[in-house]
Design a protein around this motif. Sequence first.
Motif, PDB file in Angstrom:
ATOM      1  N   THR A  75     -25.660  15.231  22.669  1.00 40.40           N
ATOM      2  CA  THR A  75     -24.341  15.495  23.252  1.00 40.40           C
ATOM      3  C   THR A  75     -24.258  15.096  24.721  1.00 40.40           C
ATOM      4  OG1 THR A  75     -23.951  17.243  21.645  1.00 40.40           O
ATOM      5  CG2 THR A  75     -22.620  17.302  23.667  1.00 40.40           C
ATOM      6  N   ALA A  76     -25.260  15.440  25.508  1.00 40.14           N
ATOM      7  CA  ALA A  76     -25.216  15.132  26.940  1.00 40.14           C
ATOM      8  C   ALA A  76     -25.201  13.629  27.205  1.00 40.14           C
ATOM      9  CB  ALA A  76     -26.390  15.788  27.663  1.00 40.14           C
ATOM     10  N   ASP A  77     -25.625  12.822  26.238  1.00 44.19           N
ATOM     11  CA  ASP A  77     -25.560  11.364  26.384  1.00 44.19           C
ATOM     12  C   ASP A  77     -24.142  10.839  26.166  1.00 44.19           C
ATOM     13  OD1 ASP A  77     -28.303  11.260  26.790  1.00 44.19           O
ATOM     14  OD2 ASP A  77     -28.746  10.882  24.682  1.00 44.19           O
ATOM     15  N   LEU A  78     -23.307  11.629  25.512  1.00 42.15           N
ATOM     16  CA  LEU A  78     -21.963  11.185  25.139  1.00 42.15           C
ATOM     17  C   LEU A  78     -20.852  11.839  25.948  1.00 42.15           C
ATOM     18  CD1 LEU A  78     -22.557  11.385  21.294  1.00 42.15           C
ATOM     19  CD2 LEU A  78     -22.537   9.312  22.695  1.00 42.15           C
ATOM     20  N   ILE A  79     -21.046  13.076  26.355  1.00 44.34           N
ATOM     21  CA  ILE A  79     -20.041  13.830  27.104  1.00 44.34           C
ATOM     22  C   ILE A  79     -20.514  13.853  28.554  1.00 44.34           C
ATOM     23  CG2 ILE A  79     -18.754  15.995  27.272  1.00 44.34           C
ATOM     24  CD1 ILE A  79     -18.438  14.507  24.565  1.00 44.34           C
TER      25      ILE A  79
END
Length: 168
Positions: A75-79
């Motif tokens: 998630t942290a790679d996308l958001i």
Amino acid sequence: MSERRDESPQLTHFVGGQPRMVDVSAKAPSARTARAEAWVRLPPESRAALLAGQTPKGDPLSVARLAGLAGSKRTADLIFLCHPIPVTGAEVDVTLKDAGIHITALVKTTAPTGVEMEALTAVTVAALNVYDMLKATSKAIEVSGVRLLSKTGGKSGDYQAAERPPQP
């Protein structure tokens, strides 16, 4: 004459109009969970191919489950402003229903910030993988109904979404 106070919430991800990642280093880690859902609406030809086991790329439900689990961890790679947090547990359920494919995810952590985005990313990535796996059967497949169902822990407390009928 009373003084008027601005009741609008403080924007924590912007300082001086510029985006920033909120500093959570002073917050104590705590147990948190989040549950989310998404729906994939299938046109008749896609549903028929799925039921007959004639999907060109293999089993979309199994692939979607794995993709959702991987999505929760990425998630942290996308958001952009989302903190990378340790996902301590994740479950993704992908089920064929009358209304389409229903996807749910339950994500857990012990961190200083919540896991709502991880649960929402899990169901969204799973739904997109269903689309990818079935797009040869129809381009009219629709992803809808992505929402947070519940969360526990954190400063804002627990949340439970209102019940609503399955997506058409």
